[in-house]
Design an enzyme around this catalytic site. Sequence first.
Site, mmCIF file in Angstrom:
data_model
loop_
_atom_site.group_PDB
_atom_site.id
_atom_site.type_symbol
_atom_site.label_atom_id
_atom_site.label_comp_id
_atom_site.label_asym_id
_atom_site.label_seq_id
_atom_site.Cartn_x
_atom_site.Cartn_y
_atom_site.Cartn_z
ATOM 1 N N PHE A 154 0.857 -1.185 0.000
ATOM 2 C CA PHE A 154 0.000 0.000 0.000
ATOM 3 C C PHE A 154 0.899 1.243 0.000
ATOM 4 O O PHE A 154 1.645 1.481 0.942
ATOM 5 C CB PHE A 154 -0.960 0.066 1.191
ATOM 6 C CG PHE A 154 -1.892 1.258 1.068
ATOM 7 C CD1 PHE A 154 -3.039 1.178 0.303
ATOM 8 C CD2 PHE A 154 -1.578 2.472 1.664
ATOM 9 C CE1 PHE A 154 -3.862 2.285 0.131
ATOM 10 C CE2 PHE A 154 -2.397 3.589 1.501
ATOM 11 C CZ PHE A 154 -3.545 3.490 0.732
ATOM 12 N N ASP A 239 9.123 3.031 2.261
ATOM 13 C CA ASP A 239 7.934 3.843 2.527
ATOM 14 C C ASP A 239 7.620 3.687 4.010
ATOM 15 O O ASP A 239 7.042 2.692 4.440
ATOM 16 C CB ASP A 239 6.771 3.377 1.656
ATOM 17 C CG ASP A 239 5.480 4.151 1.943
ATOM 18 O OD1 ASP A 239 5.430 4.889 2.947
ATOM 19 O OD2 ASP A 239 4.519 3.997 1.163
ATOM 20 N N LYS A 269 2.092 11.129 7.280
ATOM 21 C CA LYS A 269 1.207 10.852 8.418
ATOM 22 C C LYS A 269 1.652 11.575 9.700
ATOM 23 O O LYS A 269 1.404 12.761 9.822
ATOM 24 C CB LYS A 269 1.072 9.339 8.600
ATOM 25 C CG LYS A 269 0.289 8.729 7.424
ATOM 26 C CD LYS A 269 -0.386 7.420 7.720
ATOM 27 C CE LYS A 269 -1.364 7.077 6.606
ATOM 28 N NZ LYS A 269 -1.051 5.890 5.829
#
Length: 413
Positions: A154, A239, A269
């Site tokens: 993802f 990531d 985030k």
Amino acid sequence: MKTLHVLPDRDAPQVSQQEIMTRAEHYSARNYHPLQVVLARAEDVWVWDSDGRRYLDCLSAYSAVNQGHRHPRIIQALKEQADRLTLTSRAFHNDRMGGFLERLCTMAEMDRALPMNTGAEAVETAIKTARKWGYKVKGVAQDQAEIIVCRNNFHGRTTTIVGFSSEEQYRDGFGPFTPGFKAIDFGDIDQLEAAITPNTVAFLVEPVQGEGSILVPPQGYFNEVRRVCREHNVLYITDEIQTGLGRTGKLFCYQHDSDAKPDMLIVGKALGGGVYPVSAVISSEAILGVFQPGDHGSTFGGNPLGAAVADAALQVIEDEELVERAAESGEYVMERLHQLPSDSIAEIRGRGLLIGIELKPEAGPARHYCEALLDRGLLCKETHERVVRLAPPLTIRRPQLDFMLEQIEVVFT
Ligand SMILES: *Cc1c(COP(=O)(O)O)cnc(C)c1O
């Protein structure tokens, strides 16, 4: 029904949660299916619905709220900056971006950073960086660059990114897709080595596959990734948008392996401290140096409001020792979860405070467990059909962890 912790709320609205949800569902596109609760305020690990009922947040906005909701120092930075300067564009310097990037690069032990806003934009930036590096530095022929990714990944929702997703729903109806990506199995070093060609410019990977149901690779996998990528002159890109900034009990999750420092690190985030979208690609002079003025950009990227917030968000992680606390809390939760006398649990896995409880097939869908936990005052979200994710803010204390574990015990046994 929901009976826990009903608090009088001076801001209690006249409208019911049902009315609020009905309006939202009427006017919003149907690209989400939220649990049936309307949140209206929050503080640290707690959130309240619009009727004043309290819940422990065990999702932390997919790890964007590692510092806890509305951390006073982050909110203060936001307010002070809002009163001075919010947006200049990169046509001019602003007096906040340099200090923020210095702190970020120092913490990541790298040379330079390229600030963006959302995670997907930072992933796109890493892809563009890797390709440009491939053509300008490695000498790959024009338009031939290949990037290796993992199945079950993802990395966000842009058309390029969903093009290399293995999740059929993420792709369906969105083609044609960007070429130049090749998928291998996560955690398999032989497949990585076999997939590399002279045109391979990068390997893009999550240290733990978060949305892919909290999958942890074999110990030492990233040491091998580091070695293979170095041998073949391929950029190794992690990531860490979800796993980074303390979530797994290390500042960056790659640090769980002894020699696994990537060439490029993507963060987002929690970099925005739960209040403002801030993301970045962090790397070396040799790699980020491929960009010339005009090659890439973002109107809001590096803006002073975001920079002030992110600088405070990073300081809070250091000053409140959130990395160490995540490690300790994670160990405690894992130990207690493994003692649960439950017939419905197939596996418990994770790192630090990124934990997945996988249910046995016969135990029913994870969403039902999330709904039962909601009724008991825990906000959780399933990943895939059978995994309940536990990822509370890293500021969580022992009594709050015990409250979380008590509710889980009731629902799972
Ligand atoms: C959330 C996430 C993204 C995308 O971030 P957005 O801010 O939603 O665009 C990318 N990679 C990983 C690993 C993520 O968890």
